[in-house]
Write a protein that holds these residues in place. Structure first.
Motif, PDB file in Angstrom:
ATOM      1  N   LEU A 127       0.937  -0.994   0.082  1.00 48.17           N
ATOM      2  CA  LEU A 127      -0.022   0.025   0.139  1.00 48.17           C
ATOM      3  C   LEU A 127       1.052   1.322  -0.017  1.00 48.17           C
ATOM      4  O   LEU A 127       1.563   1.557   0.999  1.00 48.17           O
ATOM      5  CB  LEU A 127      -0.984  -0.181   1.232  1.00 48.17           C
ATOM      6  N   LEU A 128       0.934   1.798  -1.144  1.00 51.81           N
ATOM      7  CA  LEU A 128       1.955   3.213  -1.208  1.00 51.81           C
ATOM      8  C   LEU A 128       1.299   4.402  -1.470  1.00 51.81           C
ATOM      9  O   LEU A 128       0.353   4.628  -2.252  1.00 51.81           O
ATOM     10  CB  LEU A 128       2.504   2.823  -2.616  1.00 51.81           C
ATOM     11  N   VAL A 129       1.490   5.169  -0.468  1.00 50.71           N
ATOM     12  CA  VAL A 129       0.663   6.403  -0.162  1.00 50.71           C
ATOM     13  C   VAL A 129       1.463   7.556   0.170  1.00 50.71           C
ATOM     14  O   VAL A 129       2.233   7.544   1.059  1.00 50.71           O
ATOM     15  CB  VAL A 129      -0.586   6.253   0.836  1.00 50.71           C
ATOM     16  N   SER A 130       1.622   8.440  -0.789  1.00 49.38           N
ATOM     17  CA  SER A 130       2.721   9.506  -0.810  1.00 49.38           C
ATOM     18  C   SER A 130       1.812  11.004  -1.126  1.00 49.38           C
ATOM     19  O   SER A 130       0.398  10.809  -1.389  1.00 49.38           O
ATOM     20  CB  SER A 130       3.878   9.279  -1.485  1.00 49.38           C
ATOM     21  N   GLY A 131       2.790  11.969  -1.455  1.00 53.41           N
ATOM     22  CA  GLY A 131       2.039  13.148  -1.985  1.00 53.41           C
ATOM     23  C   GLY A 131       1.774  13.015  -3.268  1.00 53.41           C
ATOM     24  O   GLY A 131       0.847  13.748  -3.686  1.00 53.41           O
ATOM     25  N   HIS A 134       1.197   9.765  -5.215  1.00 51.16           N
ATOM     26  CA  HIS A 134       0.520   8.621  -5.676  1.00 51.16           C
ATOM     27  C   HIS A 134      -0.313   7.831  -4.254  1.00 51.16           C
ATOM     28  O   HIS A 134       0.361   8.056  -3.199  1.00 51.16           O
ATOM     29  CB  HIS A 134       1.623   7.668  -5.919  1.00 51.16           C
ATOM     30  N   SER A 135      -1.243   7.241  -4.735  1.00 53.54           N
ATOM     31  CA  SER A 135      -1.905   6.322  -3.607  1.00 53.54           C
ATOM     32  C   SER A 135      -2.261   5.020  -4.610  1.00 53.54           C
ATOM     33  O   SER A 135      -2.909   5.090  -5.293  1.00 53.54           O
ATOM     34  CB  SER A 135      -3.143   6.982  -3.311  1.00 53.54           C
ATOM     35  N   LEU A 168      -2.665  -2.866  -8.731  1.00 48.57           N
ATOM     36  CA  LEU A 168      -4.034  -3.285  -8.655  1.00 48.57           C
ATOM     37  C   LEU A 168      -5.001  -2.319  -8.682  1.00 48.57           C
ATOM     38  O   LEU A 168      -6.459  -2.466  -9.019  1.00 48.57           O
ATOM     39  CB  LEU A 168      -4.143  -4.071  -7.080  1.00 48.57           C
ATOM     40  N   GLY A 169      -4.847  -0.911  -7.998  1.00 52.38           N
ATOM     41  CA  GLY A 169      -5.690   0.197  -7.957  1.00 52.38           C
ATOM     42  C   GLY A 169      -4.919   1.042  -7.659  1.00 52.38           C
ATOM     43  O   GLY A 169      -3.908   1.184  -6.783  1.00 52.38           O
ATOM     44  N   THR A 170      -5.832   2.391  -7.815  1.00 46.95           N
ATOM     45  CA  THR A 170      -4.948   3.590  -7.579  1.00 46.95           C
ATOM     46  C   THR A 170      -6.118   4.756  -7.580  1.00 46.95           C
ATOM     47  O   THR A 170      -7.136   4.486  -7.571  1.00 46.95           O
ATOM     48  CB  THR A 170      -4.129   3.943  -8.727  1.00 46.95           C
ATOM     49  N   THR A 171      -5.607   5.948  -7.040  1.00 44.50           N
ATOM     50  CA  THR A 171      -6.506   6.850  -6.919  1.00 44.50           C
ATOM     51  C   THR A 171      -6.853   7.571  -8.420  1.00 44.50           C
ATOM     52  O   THR A 171      -6.233   7.572  -9.298  1.00 44.50           O
ATOM     53  CB  THR A 171      -5.960   8.205  -6.101  1.00 44.50           C
ATOM     54  N   VAL A 225     -17.370  15.707  12.588  1.00 45.15           N
ATOM     55  CA  VAL A 225     -17.653  16.326  11.544  1.00 45.15           C
ATOM     56  C   VAL A 225     -18.064  15.228  10.503  1.00 45.15           C
ATOM     57  O   VAL A 225     -17.183  14.428  10.104  1.00 45.15           O
ATOM     58  CB  VAL A 225     -16.776  17.296  10.927  1.00 45.15           C
ATOM     59  N   PRO A 226     -19.199  15.301   9.827  1.00 40.39           N
ATOM     60  CA  PRO A 226     -19.618  13.999   9.103  1.00 40.39           C
ATOM     61  C   PRO A 226     -18.770  14.418   7.775  1.00 40.39           C
ATOM     62  O   PRO A 226     -18.778  15.418   6.986  1.00 40.39           O
ATOM     63  CB  PRO A 226     -20.983  14.355   8.657  1.00 40.39           C
ATOM     64  N   MET A 227     -18.159  13.019   7.214  1.00 42.32           N
ATOM     65  CA  MET A 227     -17.152  13.251   5.917  1.00 42.32           C
ATOM     66  C   MET A 227     -17.670  12.190   5.147  1.00 42.32           C
ATOM     67  O   MET A 227     -18.032  11.009   5.417  1.00 42.32           O
ATOM     68  CB  MET A 227     -15.712  12.942   6.380  1.00 42.32           C
ATOM     69  N   PRO A 228     -17.642  12.440   3.762  1.00 45.03           N
ATOM     70  CA  PRO A 228     -18.153  11.347   2.818  1.00 45.03           C
ATOM     71  C   PRO A 228     -17.020   9.930   2.667  1.00 45.03           C
ATOM     72  O   PRO A 228     -16.009  10.140   3.052  1.00 45.03           O
ATOM     73  CB  PRO A 228     -18.131  12.060   1.222  1.00 45.03           C
ATOM     74  N   ARG A 229     -17.639   9.070   2.487  1.00 48.70           N
ATOM     75  CA  ARG A 229     -16.866   7.922   2.505  1.00 48.70           C
ATOM     76  C   ARG A 229     -17.077   7.633   0.982  1.00 48.70           C
ATOM     77  O   ARG A 229     -18.157   6.807   0.244  1.00 48.70           O
ATOM     78  CB  ARG A 229     -17.344   6.645   3.130  1.00 48.70           C
ATOM     79  N   ALA A 230     -16.010   7.749   0.228  1.00 43.40           N
ATOM     80  CA  ALA A 230     -16.380   7.584  -1.426  1.00 43.40           C
ATOM     81  C   ALA A 230     -15.633   6.505  -1.847  1.00 43.40           C
ATOM     82  O   ALA A 230     -14.968   5.395  -1.110  1.00 43.40           O
ATOM     83  CB  ALA A 230     -14.906   8.563  -1.952  1.00 43.40           C
ATOM     84  N   MET A 231     -16.070   5.878  -2.986  1.00 42.39           N
ATOM     85  CA  MET A 231     -15.702   4.855  -3.844  1.00 42.39           C
ATOM     86  C   MET A 231     -15.819   3.442  -3.116  1.00 42.39           C
ATOM     87  O   MET A 231     -15.000   2.532  -3.551  1.00 42.39           O
ATOM     88  CB  MET A 231     -14.060   4.927  -4.073  1.00 42.39           C
ATOM     89  N   LEU A 232     -16.907   3.276  -2.502  1.00 42.79           N
ATOM     90  CA  LEU A 232     -17.282   2.073  -1.671  1.00 42.79           C
ATOM     91  C   LEU A 232     -18.114   1.122  -2.411  1.00 42.79           C
ATOM     92  O   LEU A 232     -18.240   0.075  -1.939  1.00 42.79           O
ATOM     93  CB  LEU A 232     -17.673   2.480  -0.068  1.00 42.79           C
ATOM     94  N   GLY A 233     -18.684   1.529  -3.492  1.00 45.28           N
ATOM     95  CA  GLY A 233     -19.821   0.569  -4.160  1.00 45.28           C
ATOM     96  C   GLY A 233     -18.904  -0.395  -4.806  1.00 45.28           C
ATOM     97  O   GLY A 233     -17.567  -0.217  -4.934  1.00 45.28           O
ATOM     98  N   PRO A 234     -19.570  -1.484  -5.113  1.00 48.51           N
ATOM     99  CA  PRO A 234     -19.127  -2.761  -5.534  1.00 48.51           C
ATOM    100  C   PRO A 234     -18.423  -2.465  -7.053  1.00 48.51           C
ATOM    101  O   PRO A 234     -17.459  -3.312  -7.107  1.00 48.51           O
ATOM    102  CB  PRO A 234     -20.215  -3.847  -5.728  1.00 48.51           C
ATOM    103  N   LYS A 235     -18.985  -1.729  -7.959  1.00 46.96           N
ATOM    104  CA  LYS A 235     -18.372  -1.480  -8.967  1.00 46.96           C
ATOM    105  C   LYS A 235     -16.920  -0.568  -8.985  1.00 46.96           C
ATOM    106  O   LYS A 235     -16.275  -0.698  -9.985  1.00 46.96           O
ATOM    107  CB  LYS A 235     -19.307  -0.505  -9.711  1.00 46.96           C
ATOM    108  N   ARG A 236     -16.640  -0.097  -7.733  1.00 45.96           N
ATOM    109  CA  ARG A 236     -15.261   0.833  -7.783  1.00 45.96           C
ATOM    110  C   ARG A 236     -14.440  -0.071  -7.494  1.00 45.96           C
ATOM    111  O   ARG A 236     -12.965   0.422  -7.801  1.00 45.96           O
ATOM    112  CB  ARG A 236     -15.629   1.761  -6.462  1.00 45.96           C
ATOM    113  N   GLY A 237     -14.396  -1.280  -7.072  1.00 48.23           N
ATOM    114  CA  GLY A 237     -13.276  -2.229  -6.969  1.00 48.23           C
ATOM    115  C   GLY A 237     -12.159  -1.689  -5.993  1.00 48.23           C
ATOM    116  O   GLY A 237     -12.574  -0.966  -5.039  1.00 48.23           O
ATOM    117  N   LEU A 238     -11.061  -1.415  -6.548  1.00 50.44           N
ATOM    118  CA  LEU A 238      -9.749  -0.915  -5.937  1.00 50.44           C
ATOM    119  C   LEU A 238      -9.370   0.347  -6.142  1.00 50.44           C
ATOM    120  O   LEU A 238      -8.456   0.806  -5.680  1.00 50.44           O
ATOM    121  CB  LEU A 238      -8.457  -2.006  -6.206  1.00 50.44           C
ATOM    122  N   GLN A 239     -10.367   1.125  -6.966  1.00 48.13           N
ATOM    123  CA  GLN A 239     -10.013   2.507  -7.298  1.00 48.13           C
ATOM    124  C   GLN A 239     -10.184   3.356  -6.071  1.00 48.13           C
ATOM    125  O   GLN A 239     -11.122   3.099  -5.394  1.00 48.13           O
ATOM    126  CB  GLN A 239     -11.319   3.060  -8.231  1.00 48.13           C
TER     127      GLN A 239
END
Ligand code: KG4
Ligand code: ZN
Length: 376
Positions: free
Chosen positions: A175-179, A181-182, A196-199, A237-251
């Motif tokens: 899991l590579l997370v930097s300024g 790349h993710s 496998l997946g990226t932002t 503070v409520p924050m959205p949880r993005a990209m969690l749908g099944p079609k989003r995969g590892l995006q």
């Protein structure tokens, strides 16, 4: 007698595999990094343990001249300014690394340098310096991908006190997370990576920095948001949880979080006190960490990998380290992460990636060039 023969055969086999390195007088790798706003030089002492499939990579020197304070007033890295400062800093940084390692250039066996991805003007400074050194000292040279270097940082022994160092198994999930790349990366072997997946928009670190800018926290804001979050309520503070749908995969996606913070500030104004600021930071950070953990879990479900390695500047984040470790514990998997110093930009990780390339027999010639958008 039979055991002695076996030992000899094992030694010969190891020597054959090591042939690319036997050109060297000793295996000290001098590594250079200037892809963004850190001018760095490291010396790695590399050793292959005969009869064992492990390489010992000891950090003998690790010097980083950060330009963060210079770019802070602009709210981000100014490429032209970064390149000019790399030119000023590089020679002193190399001198300091050799002093720290108690070695001279005569002791160096090979050179490794980041050739991309990064800011082209910045990258060129270390690439040209490495080529000049290789030419003048007749040393083997290898170009390294900065992302690969982050991925392999956990293979380094930070100091003699950390030996014997337990290294991640191969293959594993990175899991590579930097300024910049993710990504979730299947690390099959040294030099064999599968993204496998990226932002699909901002990187995780970029989100920390952009939110920090909105909050007037300076640049880079990741470390400060991390610190402030420890006294905040992640549910405040409520924050959205993005990209969690099944079609989003590892995006993955992080830009919506910056928009959510901007919308919150528009309605409520800047946080009025320390507690309100800490709550907002903690809520934003929790959303980033949750997304990264959920995607990591999904990648593990899909690919059944035996270990997870966290890397990149955002891997310094304490909440993220703890959450990924907890995820691994819940699945009975080993978790690896380098000390924070080796997670953010440094040259030691470039030395590690360079060593494995040299070991495989790779050599660059003087046509080596920097590539701003070099893929993994
Ligand atoms: O890997 P890195 O040093 O440089 C790049 O290759 O991009 O990563 C820098 C990023 C910056 O965005 C910085 O804000 C973030 O890593 N960062 C952190 C922390 N320390 C650095 N983000 C969250 N929490 C931290 N403790
Ligand atoms: Zn980096």
């Amino acid at each position: 007698m039979a055991a002695e023969c076996n030992n000899k055969a094992r030694k010969r086999k190891a020597q054959r595999r090591l042939r690319p390195l036997l050109d060297f007088r000793a295996v000290y790798i001098l590594a250079l990094e200037s892809s963004c706003d850190e001018t760095a030089c490291a010396v790695i002492e590399a050793e292959h343990d005969y009869g064992h499939p492990q390489h010992r990579l000891l950090v003998r020197a690790d010097v980083v001249a950060s330009q963060a304070a210079i770019h802070a007033r602009f709210g981000g890295v100014v490429p032209e300014v970064a390149a000019r400062h790399h030119i000023q800093n590089l020679i002193p940084v190399i001198d300091e690394a050799l002093t720290q390692a108690e070695l001279s250039l005569d002791d160096i066996s090979a050179l490794a340098v980041t050739r991309g991805p990064g800011l082209i003007g910045a990258l060129l400074v270390a690439v040209q310096a490495a080529k000049a050194l290789a030419f003048a000292r007749r040393l083997p040279l290898v170009g390294v991908n900065h992302l690969e270097a982050h991925l392999l940082a956990a293979f380094l022994s930070p100091s003699p006190a950390t030996e014997p160092h337990v290294r991640p198994p191969l293959p594993h999930l990175g899991l590579l997370v930097s300024g910049g790349h993710s990504s979730l990366v299947l690390v099959h072997d040294f030099g064999h990576y599968e993204v496998l997946g990226t932002t699909c928009d901002d990187a995780a670190g970029e989100a920390f920095d952009k939110v920090g800018k909105l909050l007037g926290l300076g640049y880079p804001a990741g470390p400060l948001i991390d610190r402030l979050s420890t006294s905040g309520d992640p549910l405040a503070v409520p924050m959205p949880r993005a990209m969690l749908g099944p079609k989003r995969g590892l995006q993955m996606s992080f830009s919506g979080l910056k928009t959510a913070v901007a919308a919150h500030l528009k309605t409520h104004g800047l946080p009025s006190g320390e507690k309100a600021l800490a709550d907002l930071c903690a809520s934003f950070q929790a959303a980033v960490v949750e997304q990264l953990c959920r995607k990591t879990a999904l990648a593990l479900d899909k690919h059944k990998l035996p270990a997870v390695v966290l890397s990149g500047g955002v891997a310094c984040n304490r909440a993220l380290r703890a959450a990924v470790e907890k995820l691994c514990q819940s699945r009975g998997l080993p978790f690896f992460v380098a000390p924070p110093r080796l997670c953010s930009d440094n040259a030691a990780m470039v030395g590690a990636a360079g060593y494995y390339r040299l070991w495989r027999g790779e050599r660059a010639d003087l046509s080596l060039n920097a590539v701003a958008s070099l893929p993994l």
